[in-house]
Design a protein around this motif. Structure first.
Motif, PDB file in Angstrom:
ATOM      1  N   GLN A 130       0.831  -1.207   0.000  1.00 10.51           N
ATOM      2  CA  GLN A 130       0.000   0.000   0.000  1.00 10.51           C
ATOM      3  C   GLN A 130       0.861   1.252   0.000  1.00 10.51           C
ATOM      4  O   GLN A 130       0.564   2.227  -0.706  1.00 10.51           O
ATOM      5  CB  GLN A 130      -0.928  -0.008   1.231  1.00 10.51           C
ATOM      6  N   GLU A 131       1.962   1.220   0.793  1.00 12.25           N
ATOM      7  CA  GLU A 131       2.864   2.375   0.817  1.00 12.25           C
ATOM      8  C   GLU A 131       3.577   2.553  -0.519  1.00 12.25           C
ATOM      9  O   GLU A 131       3.802   3.685  -0.963  1.00 12.25           O
ATOM     10  CB  GLU A 131       3.882   2.208   1.951  1.00 12.25           C
ATOM     11  N   VAL A 132       3.945   1.448  -1.157  1.00 12.10           N
ATOM     12  CA  VAL A 132       4.589   1.532  -2.477  1.00 12.10           C
ATOM     13  C   VAL A 132       3.647   2.182  -3.479  1.00 12.10           C
ATOM     14  O   VAL A 132       4.031   3.087  -4.230  1.00 12.10           O
ATOM     15  CB  VAL A 132       5.018   0.133  -2.958  1.00 12.10           C
ATOM     16  N   SER A 133       2.381   1.731  -3.503  1.00  9.03           N
ATOM     17  CA  SER A 133       1.407   2.279  -4.441  1.00  9.03           C
ATOM     18  C   SER A 133       1.149   3.755  -4.170  1.00  9.03           C
ATOM     19  O   SER A 133       1.080   4.576  -5.103  1.00  9.03           O
ATOM     20  CB  SER A 133       0.097   1.493  -4.361  1.00  9.03           C
ATOM     21  N   LYS A 144       9.193   6.288  -9.045  1.00  5.85           N
ATOM     22  CA  LYS A 144       9.766   4.941  -9.056  1.00  5.85           C
ATOM     23  C   LYS A 144       9.134   4.105  -7.938  1.00  5.85           C
ATOM     24  O   LYS A 144       9.006   4.577  -6.807  1.00  5.85           O
ATOM     25  CB  LYS A 144      11.280   5.002  -8.865  1.00  5.85           C
ATOM     26  N   PRO A 145       8.758   2.861  -8.227  1.00  6.44           N
ATOM     27  CA  PRO A 145       8.075   2.021  -7.225  1.00  6.44           C
ATOM     28  C   PRO A 145       9.051   1.369  -6.252  1.00  6.44           C
ATOM     29  O   PRO A 145       9.250   0.161  -6.252  1.00  6.44           O
ATOM     30  CB  PRO A 145       7.357   0.978  -8.079  1.00  6.44           C
ATOM     31  N   VAL A 146       9.649   2.172  -5.396  1.00  4.36           N
ATOM     32  CA  VAL A 146      10.623   1.627  -4.442  1.00  4.36           C
ATOM     33  C   VAL A 146       9.885   0.858  -3.354  1.00  4.36           C
ATOM     34  O   VAL A 146       8.749   1.190  -2.998  1.00  4.36           O
ATOM     35  CB  VAL A 146      11.471   2.760  -3.825  1.00  4.36           C
ATOM     36  N   ASN A 147      10.527  -0.184  -2.841  1.00  5.89           N
ATOM     37  CA  ASN A 147       9.898  -0.967  -1.775  1.00  5.89           C
ATOM     38  C   ASN A 147      10.737  -1.028  -0.508  1.00  5.89           C
ATOM     39  O   ASN A 147      10.321  -1.615   0.485  1.00  5.89           O
ATOM     40  CB  ASN A 147       9.596  -2.387  -2.257  1.00  5.89           C
ATOM     41  N   VAL A 148      11.941  -0.426  -0.541  1.00  5.45           N
ATOM     42  CA  VAL A 148      12.791  -0.350   0.649  1.00  5.45           C
ATOM     43  C   VAL A 148      13.346   1.064   0.746  1.00  5.45           C
ATOM     44  O   VAL A 148      13.777   1.637  -0.264  1.00  5.45           O
ATOM     45  CB  VAL A 148      13.954  -1.359   0.596  1.00  5.45           C
ATOM     46  N   GLU A 149      13.319   1.622   1.935  1.00  6.14           N
ATOM     47  CA  GLU A 149      13.839   2.970   2.161  1.00  6.14           C
ATOM     48  C   GLU A 149      15.026   2.925   3.118  1.00  6.14           C
ATOM     49  O   GLU A 149      15.028   2.155   4.091  1.00  6.14           O
ATOM     50  CB  GLU A 149      12.762   3.878   2.747  1.00  6.14           C
ATOM     51  N   PHE A 150      16.019   3.761   2.843  1.00  5.08           N
ATOM     52  CA  PHE A 150      17.169   3.944   3.724  1.00  5.08           C
ATOM     53  C   PHE A 150      17.253   5.426   4.076  1.00  5.08           C
ATOM     54  O   PHE A 150      17.419   6.270   3.190  1.00  5.08           O
ATOM     55  CB  PHE A 150      18.470   3.500   3.040  1.00  5.08           C
TER      56      PHE A 150
END
Length: 221
Positions: A130-133, A144-150
């Protein structure tokens, strides 16, 4: 010898004919025969049902070990399915943090033999679908559809080093960057900055590079 009955007719004993007795006897015999036949049929049916019951019980006794084994296998299958569900859930949520962190560090541009940016702190977060979308729809990380954040806090040797750092992640197909703030430390001459780096999952990277659906091979990590 002649018998004369001198009594009046109304007092004389009447002698009934014997045919009605014969009819009554035949009727009783018919009833008894019918009852006997019905009773015999009932006994025959009961006996047949008892034989069938005994035969079924024999078959159940023969099949009982197989039924028990089938029940055991069904129970074992249910246990395995629960374990597979747990494993699949863990695989879905699993993030190879060490590999992803190595990708982030390797993406930082070098200044000669060293880095122009030094990281003081770094934290990571796996995004839900849901956060990616939501992030993609809101244009975060340039869509960009990122799925991991640093989340990074660091220091840059100078303005040019900081610019190259941002450009390295902006121009990458695997990364996006949300640059937050930077300020110059007058004492050290270094730029303190904060930024959030977004990493795209390998499958998502393939979709970005091949929007038509053609697959040229899985991208390596």
């Amino acid at each position: 010898m002649i018998n004369l009955n001198l009594l009046p007719k109304n007092l004389r004993r009447r002698v009934e004919p014997g045919w009605w007795r014969l009819a009554a006897g035949v009727f009783v015999l018919a009833i008894l025969g019918t009852v006997g036949i019905l009773h015999y049929n009932a006994l025959t049916r009961v006996q047949a049902l008892e034989n069938e019951r005994d035969q079924l019980q024999l078959e159940v006794n023969v099949l009982r070990p197989f039924i028990a084994e089938q029940n055991r296998l069904n129970s074992q299958q249910q246990d395995l399915q629960r374990l597979l569900s747990v494993r699949n859930a863990l695989r879905t949520k699993f993030v190879p943090w060490s590999d992803d962190l190595a990708l982030v560090i390797n993406q930082i541009p070098r200044e000669g033999k060293g880095f122009g940016v030094a990281l003081k702190s770094i934290s990571s977060k796996a995004l839900t679908p849901q956060e990616v979308s939501a992030g993609t729809a809101n244009g975060a990380y340039d869509g960009k559809p990122v799925n991991v954040e640093f989340a990074l806090q660091g220091q840059a040797l100078g303005q040019n080093a900081l610019i190259r750092f941002v450009q390295a992640f902006e121009s990458s197909d695997r990364f996006g960057i949300n640059f937050q703030q930077a300020n110059l430390d007058q004492n050290s001459g270094l730029y303190n900055f904060g930024a959030t780096i977004g990493l795209i999952a390998p499958t998502q990277t393939a979709q970005v590079n091949n929007p038509g659906g053609a697959q040229n091979g899985s991208p390596s990590r």
